[in-house]
Design a protein around this motif. Sequence first.
Motif, mmCIF file in Angstrom:
data_model
loop_
_atom_site.group_PDB
_atom_site.id
_atom_site.type_symbol
_atom_site.label_atom_id
_atom_site.label_comp_id
_atom_site.label_asym_id
_atom_site.label_seq_id
_atom_site.Cartn_x
_atom_site.Cartn_y
_atom_site.Cartn_z
ATOM 1 N N THR A 183 1.226 5.696 0.329
ATOM 2 C CA THR A 183 0.669 6.942 0.831
ATOM 3 C C THR A 183 0.239 7.789 -0.348
ATOM 4 O O THR A 183 0.798 7.694 -1.442
ATOM 5 N N ALA A 184 -0.737 8.622 -0.102
ATOM 6 C CA ALA A 184 -1.202 9.511 -1.172
ATOM 7 C C ALA A 184 -0.118 10.537 -1.446
ATOM 8 O O ALA A 184 0.661 10.895 -0.567
ATOM 9 N N PRO A 185 -0.039 11.010 -2.676
ATOM 10 C CA PRO A 185 0.990 12.014 -2.981
ATOM 11 C C PRO A 185 0.751 13.292 -2.173
ATOM 12 O O PRO A 185 -0.386 13.693 -1.955
ATOM 13 N N THR A 186 1.823 13.879 -1.685
ATOM 14 C CA THR A 186 1.702 15.070 -0.846
ATOM 15 C C THR A 186 1.289 16.276 -1.656
ATOM 16 O O THR A 186 0.551 17.125 -1.182
ATOM 17 N N GLN A 187 1.806 16.366 -2.870
ATOM 18 C CA GLN A 187 1.387 17.507 -3.667
ATOM 19 C C GLN A 187 1.012 17.032 -5.051
ATOM 20 O O GLN A 187 1.540 16.036 -5.550
ATOM 21 N N ALA A 188 0.109 17.794 -5.649
ATOM 22 C CA ALA A 188 -0.359 17.396 -6.972
ATOM 23 C C ALA A 188 0.778 17.560 -7.964
ATOM 24 O O ALA A 188 1.544 18.515 -7.906
ATOM 25 N N SER A 198 0.859 -1.183 0.000
ATOM 26 C CA SER A 198 0.000 0.000 0.000
ATOM 27 C C SER A 198 0.892 1.228 0.000
ATOM 28 O O SER A 198 2.057 1.177 0.403
ATOM 29 N N LEU A 245 -1.061 4.965 -7.342
ATOM 30 C CA LEU A 245 -0.256 5.950 -6.627
ATOM 31 C C LEU A 245 -1.013 7.254 -6.453
ATOM 32 O O LEU A 245 -0.514 8.186 -5.829
ATOM 33 N N GLY A 246 -2.198 7.337 -7.023
ATOM 34 C CA GLY A 246 -2.995 8.535 -6.902
ATOM 35 C C GLY A 246 -2.542 9.639 -7.825
ATOM 36 O O GLY A 246 -2.725 10.816 -7.549
ATOM 37 N N LEU A 247 -1.946 9.267 -8.931
ATOM 38 C CA LEU A 247 -1.425 10.283 -9.850
ATOM 39 C C LEU A 247 -2.321 10.394 -11.070
ATOM 40 O O LEU A 247 -2.824 9.394 -11.586
ATOM 41 N N GLU A 248 -2.505 11.630 -11.505
ATOM 42 C CA GLU A 248 -3.205 11.868 -12.755
ATOM 43 C C GLU A 248 -2.206 11.702 -13.885
ATOM 44 O O GLU A 248 -1.108 12.272 -13.834
ATOM 45 N N ALA A 281 6.662 5.913 -2.343
ATOM 46 C CA ALA A 281 5.381 6.149 -1.687
ATOM 47 C C ALA A 281 4.960 4.984 -0.800
ATOM 48 O O ALA A 281 3.902 5.016 -0.190
#
Lengths: 294, 674, 439
Positions: B537-542, B535, B570-573, B651
């Motif tokens: 962590t969400a990215p700290t900054q976009a 698992s 990874l929560g990335l666009e 991450a």
Amino acid sequence: MPQPDPQAAAGTPHDVKTAVLVSSGRHPVSGRAGRAREDARAVEMGLSLVGADLSLVHAGDPEQASLRESLEGYLGMYHGLDGGRPGDERDGQLSLLPLRAGEDAVPLLAAWLERSGVRLALTGQRAECGEGSGMVGYLLAERLGWAIATGVAAIERCDAESVTVLQALPQGQRRRLEIRLPCLIAVDAVAEAPRQSAFGPARRGRIETVDDLLPADESRLDTGSAGWQWQPARARPKRLKVVKSTNARDRFKAAAAKSSASGGQVLTDLSPEEAAEKLIDYLRAEKILAQDDQ
Amino acid sequence: MLQTLLPILIFAALAVGAAGAVRRIRLWRQGRRTPMRWHRLALMPKRYLNDLHHVVARDKAIAHTHVATAGGFVAAMALALVVHGFGWRNPILGGLLLAASLCMFLGALAVNRRRIDPPPKLSKGPWQRLSKSLIAYSVGMFLVSLPLVGVAPTVLGGGVLAIVLAAVLVWGLLEMVVGMGWGGPMKHAFAGTFHLAFHRRPERFDDNHPDASPKKTHDVHRGSRSTALFPLDLTAKTLGVEKPADFQWEQLLGFDACVQCGRCQNVCPAYAAGQPLNPKKLIQDMVVGMAGGSDAGYAGSGHPQQAGGIEVGKPGFGNHRGGPTDAIVPQLVEAQTLWACTTCRACVEECPMMIEHVDAIVDMRRFITLERGETPEKGAAAIDNLIATDNPGGLDNASRLDWAADLELPRIQDRPEGVDVLLWLGDGAFDMRNQRTLRSLVKILRTGGVDFAVLGEEERDSGDVARRLGDEATFQRLAERNIATLSRYRFARIVTADPHSFHVLGREYGAFGGDYVVKHHSTFIAELFDGGRISVTAPTQAETVTYHDPCYLGRYNGEFAAPRQVLAALGLEVAEMERSGYRSRCCGGGGGAALSDVPGRARIPDMRMEDVRETGATTVAVACPQCTAMLEGVVEPRPRIRDLAEMVADALVEPTAATNATSAPSQSREEEPA
Amino acid sequence: MSVRRLDPHAERARRNRLHPRHHEFARPAWRWTSADGVTRINPHALGAIGPNGLKRIDRSGAAVEASPVGGASTSAEPARRQVVIDQPEGHVVVVPELPEGRLNDHDRDLFGLARQLADGHDLAVTAVTFLNGVSGFEDAGADRVVDLSAMVTEGYDPETRLAALVDVEAALSPRHWIFADSLPDGGDLGRRLAARLLPQGASQGANASVGDARPATRVWQLSEGQTLSRAGDRQDILRDVARVLLALPECAEPVSETRHEARVIELATMGGELSSAANEVAASGVIDRGRVAVDPQEIPLAQAPFILSAGRGIGDWEGYHHAARVLGASEGASRVAVDDGYMPRSRQVGATGTFVTASCYVAVGISGAVQHLQGIAKCQRVIAINNDPSCDMVKRADLALIADGDAVLAAVCERLGQPRDQTGSDGSWTDEESRHAAA
């Protein structure tokens, strides 16, 4: 380096029977058998001189497993010859003089060279396996009464009487030598890089065993090396900077001194002209440029 | 008068066309013969309507145009044969013939409009004429058939009009029927028909994949990729292709099917970089070689930097000549053209005729390397190193694990009972940049609790570079040794961070007896995410991220989804580049192109980095050591280049202390301060 | 600064890693691997205090190649002890290389090796020279000097030299011959002599002494009466001391504590039978046709002695090529200059291109990427011309000129009397070549 086209310069180099003495090479990293680097350059030199007329010879143990692999490396260089007409090419041919362990190669090679009428023999300076003394060429030349030259970087021209070569000197410099035929030429590592060894020609090249050169009963055992001990190469110790001084303080100071460079000199705020002058002065001081320039 | 003339015209055209076709077939059969599989002819219609059409349909307008024109022509020709040829003057058939001609006419108009100001990818010359010929045929057939439905006077015969009409019809028939057999532009239909039937890679077609759902378009790949190079018989008389007749006859047939649409030219990275390779011209060169003659008749863009240049239509061709039994290099194709190819398969992917450019190039490279020994200098050095040291850098193979001295990687030699995953390091293990990726991957595997091991110094180069450079002998030697090594150990699957190893191990070793389950690390990481074993962590900054598809992962093996899944996890666009997925542009490092280093106007990685910049991304995610190296070679400032494994590892949420104690390396002191 | 005192307790704790308070006293490691596998470096824990009291961390690589400036060696060298051998039992002959007419380090090592063989056996170390007026044999360790310069001509003539050496053999019957194993000079001559001295058929094993008749090549160590010579395929040969030794550099420590008389002897007075090569001129097999002028651009980059290298800082490429011609320098380039297409790939210097060994390397407009600095690590003198005083190349350079590269090169050409617009772009290199000092 000036690498003149020997074919163009020389009249008919094909009249001079040329052979290359090849040995089995060892890769410096893996130790695997292959072309020896200097011998491969000698083959390259021979191929560009006489094309596919070049003959190869090797004296070695035919039982050795890796032998064919390294010899095929040389045979694979027989391509792009004879004017480059595809389909017209001849395959390489190598004479293998069988030699058992502990036998001397020189009498065999000398007999082969005499019998086959070779007048120009090329080879590397030193073998990559075995003793690697670089003596074979000299012993052959002494035995046959041939001339010998070492450190050859290129063949400039070749006629029926002599061959003109460039000998490699340090830092890319060259010396021109004229050598009377028949002769033996040891090729330097700075000679033109060998062409690629291709799989197809290597596969087609013929290895012919010649085993009737010397009377069978003659003992060719090499006893000269009987008392030698072979051992894995040790790393050579780095020479330490030893400072001789009568004075303990000086010795201590020298030993403790940091080995840092005196530091580069950095010159700022220069006009281009000043910088140019500094540069020229430096080059002259270091004898890179001669002094007497206007 | 026309009534009597028409059958004569039609049958004469068919007869002359057939004679040409026989001659054409003879040309193809100059190639090396393979066993004929006649039953495949039956597969042709479906392959044409399904597989080929899907590729064409990537450009909808062209697809519609082609359907109208080709469909109209086939119908009109068949009906004309019945109605005019055999004289069965049925008004219903006449009506159908009119409709078909009209349909074809509409299509021809669309073709014609495209030809008014043709894009540079299209060839001119006879191809400019073709649209007019199509109109002539359809109009002529329409008018000639009007009397059948009684619209025009039944007796149209006599007078100038009839002669004009006959002339128009003759023009149309000459182009469409005679030209088909005798090498006009319509040759593509005739050759293409047989090419589709006898294609050398039948796996590319849906009929070899019964489970393929018809709903999916061709752009979503169904595992129908056939991308492994064909093994070469090293005992054959000559190795590789020296002259056109050395190709297999199916390959010659394939070259002849080319429609010169220029889609390959548009996607070729080497062409865009101004290197002397235009895949379209290359295929036409092969046709010239097969038929004999010079390339003077070619009317498209040439190989950049060579006679004819890249300006469209500029005269200057004709310097290159060939014949079926004449050597191809250098009279017909210059060696630099072959060495410019990155083997990215973009041309093959785009080709509506499914021509195999890369196979042809590698076949010709094989001859140059194996018989002529003229591999480009650095490539030859890499091959020599592979022979001597089992890696292209000439490094000590025993130092393959030096970078991981502190990681205490488990060796498969210590695990006789077998492991789940064999981690194949690839030659990136010698490269300091790629070692960071490998470290990250090891961290991910450890965090995910994966049971893995490495081969260590027993691992050799997969042989990818040697094979693409044409040295099949060295490739086969490496493959055999690797397979022998792998056969000694037990593992469930191989995971690698190198798409080239992934492709070679997974797809090409099969022919030599090595069948393994091979997974690229992106796929494997995606599975770890799916299984909930790691698992993040969400990215700290976009951050805007884009993803560069490696050719050997995407186009070669159809893995487009897993890397994107990982980025999503990874929560990335992901801001996709214009050319991504199956249309991704190569980084310039494949197929030994980085070694042959053919000069061009631009560098391929620079162009790719431009693509990245256009998305506004600050980071480009990569999944291949070769892509990483090529893209990082672009002069700064440029977006950051990060491997997927590095992004995931950064991450990663550390597992609980219990697992940590066993898996993480303990803090080790290495050196005292100097 | 206060005086640093040793705390014996702390020292003990520091040394003993099992000591409970070890961590308090241990100096921190400057590099370690953290729990997540990342290599950590503590910059505070490494480096050394420089002469001006500031801590310096030197990553430039400059320190590695630079040799210490020996100020002390001249000031306090102890006086050498004079050694005289009046009636030697025999001779150990050394044939030094004498490049440019002087003894070099390799020659001194050969004399050191000779002394090891001679001392204690009442042998004289005899230098054989083909040059007149060479100095320094006393300190190098020669008891006798044989001057053969009258018997040979200048230039490369190995066959006459061999004949002269055969004379020496006849006159002195030396116990050992020592050559430098360097081609094409000492190594060549030594092998010629060895082949001549080896009796024909010796390899057939009739003679008991053949064992030491075979020359020992690439000798790198002498210990306990045996020599180690490097053979092929990563092996060494340990054998009794041969008659002819071809020795590598650093085969022995040079003589440093004694001074020898270097008495000149005449061969004629030594008896023996002179075959006298000087009288009998054999048909020469090898004829020296002189040095060849070499175009600097034709020298392989790895061997070029003087390189003018260009990077991104160059705007005027024609001017750069001209400057290289005027200076007589070989051209080199950074990777970026090659990638941008200004220079061919064969000219790229660095770890990804060619490793160069120039004695002088001029870097114009090259900032000095790590790979590039690796490629020039063996260059003796590096000059940087760059606009940016903070770049790595300037730190590496022995002389750094902070200025615009194009302008400096143009000014250099101007100053050397060959501004660019006056000579044709194909200006000849040969006239400049002749002005080159042998580097």
